[in-house]
Design an enzyme around this catalytic site. Structure first.
Site, PDB file in Angstrom:
ATOM      1  N   ASP A 179      42.354 100.982  72.310  1.00  0.00           N
ATOM      2  CA  ASP A 179      43.039  99.999  71.479  1.00  0.00           C
ATOM      3  C   ASP A 179      42.563  98.672  72.048  1.00  0.00           C
ATOM      4  OD1 ASP A 179      44.784  98.022  70.521  1.00  0.00           O
ATOM      5  OD2 ASP A 179      46.301  99.525  70.087  1.00  0.00           O
ATOM      6  N   HIS A 180      41.668  97.992  71.353  1.00  0.00           N
ATOM      7  CA  HIS A 180      41.003  96.868  72.015  1.00  0.00           C
ATOM      8  C   HIS A 180      41.955  95.718  72.334  1.00  0.00           C
ATOM      9  CE1 HIS A 180      40.592  95.572  67.808  1.00  0.00           C
ATOM     10  NE2 HIS A 180      40.563  94.344  68.287  1.00  0.00           N
ATOM     11  N   HIS A 242      48.151  98.175  67.606  1.00  0.00           N
ATOM     12  CA  HIS A 242      48.192  96.923  68.380  1.00  0.00           C
ATOM     13  C   HIS A 242      49.608  96.373  68.570  1.00  0.00           C
ATOM     14  CE1 HIS A 242      44.054  97.358  67.455  1.00  0.00           C
ATOM     15  NE2 HIS A 242      44.076  96.777  66.278  1.00  0.00           N
TER      16      HIS A 242
HETATM   17  P1  NAD Z   1      29.623 101.713  60.671  1.00  0.00           P
HETATM   18  O1  NAD Z   1      29.784 102.336  59.332  1.00  0.00           O
HETATM   19  O2  NAD Z   1      29.017 100.367  60.760  1.00  0.00           O
HETATM   20  O3  NAD Z   1      28.729 102.688  61.572  1.00  0.00           O
HETATM   21  C1  NAD Z   1      28.850 104.092  61.512  1.00  0.00           C
HETATM   22  C2  NAD Z   1      27.761 104.762  62.332  1.00  0.00           C
HETATM   23  O4  NAD Z   1      27.861 106.173  62.161  1.00  0.00           O
HETATM   24  C3  NAD Z   1      26.338 104.384  61.937  1.00  0.00           C
HETATM   25  O5  NAD Z   1      25.573 104.276  63.127  1.00  0.00           O
HETATM   26  C4  NAD Z   1      25.877 105.595  61.100  1.00  0.00           C
HETATM   27  O6  NAD Z   1      24.494 105.807  61.126  1.00  0.00           O
HETATM   28  C5  NAD Z   1      26.575 106.708  61.818  1.00  0.00           C
HETATM   29  N1  NAD Z   1      26.754 107.917  60.991  1.00  0.00           N
HETATM   30  C6  NAD Z   1      27.441 108.022  59.823  1.00  0.00           C
HETATM   31  N2  NAD Z   1      27.391 109.311  59.370  1.00  0.00           N
HETATM   32  C7  NAD Z   1      26.670 110.019  60.272  1.00  0.00           C
HETATM   33  C8  NAD Z   1      26.296 111.393  60.400  1.00  0.00           C
HETATM   34  N3  NAD Z   1      26.627 112.315  59.470  1.00  0.00           N
HETATM   35  N4  NAD Z   1      25.594 111.752  61.471  1.00  0.00           N
HETATM   36  C9  NAD Z   1      25.242 110.861  62.419  1.00  0.00           C
HETATM   37  N5  NAD Z   1      25.564 109.557  62.365  1.00  0.00           N
HETATM   38  C10 NAD Z   1      26.275 109.130  61.307  1.00  0.00           C
HETATM   39  O7  NAD Z   1      31.051 101.776  61.364  1.00  0.00           O
HETATM   40  P2  NAD Z   1      31.645 100.792  62.489  1.00  0.00           P
HETATM   41  O8  NAD Z   1      32.240  99.604  61.831  1.00  0.00           O
HETATM   42  O9  NAD Z   1      30.638 100.573  63.549  1.00  0.00           O
HETATM   43  O10 NAD Z   1      32.884 101.625  63.052  1.00  0.00           O
HETATM   44  C11 NAD Z   1      32.728 102.731  63.911  1.00  0.00           C
HETATM   45  C12 NAD Z   1      34.094 103.154  64.459  1.00  0.00           C
HETATM   46  O11 NAD Z   1      34.666 102.086  65.177  1.00  0.00           O
HETATM   47  C13 NAD Z   1      35.114 103.524  63.384  1.00  0.00           C
HETATM   48  O12 NAD Z   1      35.946 104.535  63.904  1.00  0.00           O
HETATM   49  C14 NAD Z   1      35.910 102.249  63.205  1.00  0.00           C
HETATM   50  O13 NAD Z   1      37.207 102.477  62.721  1.00  0.00           O
HETATM   51  C15 NAD Z   1      35.938 101.757  64.638  1.00  0.00           C
HETATM   52  N6  NAD Z   1      36.168 100.319  64.759  1.00  0.00           N
HETATM   53  C16 NAD Z   1      35.245  99.422  64.276  1.00  0.00           C
HETATM   54  C17 NAD Z   1      35.460  98.068  64.424  1.00  0.00           C
HETATM   55  C18 NAD Z   1      34.454  97.058  63.945  1.00  0.00           C
HETATM   56  O14 NAD Z   1      34.668  95.865  64.237  1.00  0.00           O
HETATM   57  N7  NAD Z   1      33.388  97.437  63.284  1.00  0.00           N
HETATM   58  C19 NAD Z   1      36.637  97.608  65.050  1.00  0.00           C
HETATM   59  C20 NAD Z   1      37.550  98.532  65.535  1.00  0.00           C
HETATM   60  C21 NAD Z   1      37.296  99.891  65.386  1.00  0.00           C
END
Ligand code: NAD
Length: 493
Positions: A179-180, A242
């Site tokens: 939980d950042h 959060h």
């Molecule tokens: P994103 O969609 O940008 O990236 C998803 C990644 O998963 C990509 O690298 C994609 O290639 C890979 N991927 C998807 N399907 C795949 C498969 N079948 N096999 C292998 N790789 C696969 O998502 P994100 O925004 O980076 O978020 C990732 C996680 O972090 C999520 O759980 C999200 O809720 C969490 N999160 C993200 C943020 C943010 O700021 N982006 C903040 C808090 C939490």
């Protein structure tokens, strides 16, 4: 110089937004501080067929500063990165990953230490965990640790199913549920503030505190995340995690020691002691809302239902406010008001503790003393007291004692993700969620979701305001008001 930690880090979702915006800069920060140095490698995995060179360029771009020195450092850092095209559902790909990790372990003398980071859509978490077990990617020597991103489940049942699937591969002691907010400077300094000051420690209880308020306000709308947000909403996206974490840090008992076990003991108790509403009680204690169109600084802002990817009849809340109470002996009867939302007036996370005004024969009813903790964008705290009006004997006037971390110093302090990954590398679980804490927060939230599912009314608020009128009425009923109002004159926050 920090102690170096050796590890092979496998990142699922290496091409994603989180990895590029947060994780590579965080790892680079650890590299600059010497926590990661010679004995580490990162395997980035994602679906796209990238080469190592291409991947290293992505990493360099994500971390490079402007100076020649930092560009050279970024190149040296990126040379530890390897890319593996990977479909998380394909067992054969895990065998390849395992072999690559073993080769890199030998090359960098990582001592069998493995860190797995799930930075992908949550529907893949269980699949990855089960393949890590079936294809035997965990090592017998060194540590094996899993970092798992939010959202951890969609409700209690799905969170439990997810937890069951990851605990089939990892022990609780190996799991770091992120939980950042728990990595933020001011969230981490709540313990110091509460227990490091006799002044506050003495009055931090129901005898002296009138109410506690938690506001997590965002000025942005749903942006490009409508697809995710439509299935989530403010309660799941912000309150279950959060807001609840901040609430626990504000109300939990004093831990016996500054250890992960001691902190989790009091935190779990704080969640156990929350008064869980019945569905019938939800309507009087929780308010939701959706933003509607408005013109802000001459710019036309779309309402939530007009955003791309949002249904015209969407019942997803972009705002939530609630009154929470606890049965904890120290806080029984103290209302904890929480609110969060998108398209509010200004971005700010603030926590306010309002102390009870005391009957006073000299000055009558005085304004309440308040302590506000600024979590972001500025970091610090302020105490509002009654001072004397300049030149007017015995006439009270509010006076603010304010402290803010120097913005430049705050900028060079480690960012939340860097602190948290550092904790994982050091095996410190203090700032991560235990399953029993998440279970309790989901149980609390599930009742509200169930009550809302039966209610077809959705209050609205104009973009740029602080939520629907009902959020103000919620406090007015108790004779209270939100302390932080964008119109209140405070030191810049
Ligand atoms: P994103 O969609 O940008 O990236 C998803 C990644 O998963 C990509 O690298 C994609 O290639 C890979 N991927 C998807 N399907 C795949 C498969 N079948 N096999 C292998 N790789 C696969 O998502 P994100 O925004 O980076 O978020 C990732 C996680 O972090 C999520 O759980 C999200 O809720 C969490 N999160 C993200 C943020 C943010 O700021 N982006 C903040 C808090 C939490």
């Amino acid at each position: 110089m920090a102690k170096e930690i050796a590890a092979v880090i496998t990142l699922f979702g290496g091409s994603g937004d989180l990895a590029q915006r947060k994780l590579y800069p965080a790892l680079f920060g650890l590299y600059q501080r010497g926590v990661l140095k010679d004995h580490f490698a990162v395997i980035g995995t994602a679906r796209r067929p990238w080469t190592d060179e291409y991947y290293r360029d992505i990493v360099k771009t994500a971390v490079a500063g402007d100076s020649i020195e930092s560009t050279a450092q970024a190149s040296a850092f990126a040379s530890h990165f390897y890319y593996q095209s990977h479909d998380v559902t394909d067992a054969a790909h895990y065998i390849t990953l395992k072999e690559l990790a073993a080769q890199l372990d030998e090359k960098y003398a990582a001592g069998g230490n493995r860190l797995f980071y799930m930075a992908m859509a949550p529907n893949f978490f269980a699949t990855i965990a089960s393949h890590l077990k079936s294809e035997a990617l965990l090592t017998a020597t060194g540590f094996n640790r899993l970092i798992i991103e939010k959202p951890f489940g969609h409700d209690y049942a799905s969170a439990k199913a997810l937890n069951d699937s990851i605990t089939a591969t990892f022990d609780e002691k190996q799991i770091y549920r992120i939980d950042h907010y728990l990595g933020k400077e001011m969230a981490q300094s709540l313990l110091a503030l509460r227990f490091g000051n006799p002044l506050l420690r003495t009055v931090w209880n129901k005898d002296y505190i009138q109410n506690i308020q938690i506001t997590l306000a965002e000025a942005v709308g749903v942006e490009e995340r409508a697809g995710y947000y439509e299935t989530s909403g403010a309660l799941r996206d912000m309150v279950q995690n959060h807001v609840m974490q901040l609430l626990a840090y504000l109300t939990m008992d004093e831990p016996a020691a500054l250890t992960a076990d001691a902190v989790h003991t009091v935190k779990a108790r704080a969640f156990d002691q929350l008064h869980r509403y019945t569905e019938a009680e939800v309507a009087t204690n929780f308010v939701r809302g959706q933003y509607t169109t408005a013109t802000i600084d001459g710019e036309a802002i779309r309402g939530y239902r007009d955003e791309d990817g949002v249904a015209q009849d969407s019942m997803t809340e972009t705002f939530v406010a609630g009154k929470i109470t606890t049965t904890a002996p120290n806080f029984a009867g103290v209302p904890i008001y929480v609110r969060t939302g998108k398209r509010l007036t200004r971005k700010s996370t603030q926590l306010t503790v309002t102390f009870k005004p005391q009957a006073n024969s000299l000055f009558g009813v005085t304004a309440a003393d308040t302590l506000t903790i600024y979590v972001e964008p500025s970091q610090g705290f302020s105490l509002q007291l009654n001072g004397q009006k300049l030149g007017q004997t015995n006439v009270l006037a509010p006076a603010e004692l304010a402290f803010r971390h120097d913005p430049a110093a705050a900028k060079s302090a480690p960012e939340a993700y860097e602190r948290l990954i550092n904790d994982v590398l050091h095996g410190d679980q203090t700032n991560f969620n235990h399953w029993n804490e998440l279970a309790q927060t989901w149980r609390f939230v599930d009742v509200i979701l169930a009550a809302w599912a039966k209610d077809k009314t959705m209050p609205t608020y104009a973009a740029g305001t602080m939520g629907p009128q009902a959020a103000k009425d919620l406090l007015a009923r108790d004779g209270a008001e939100w302390f932080w109002q964008p119109t209140r004159i405070q030191m810049a926050d």
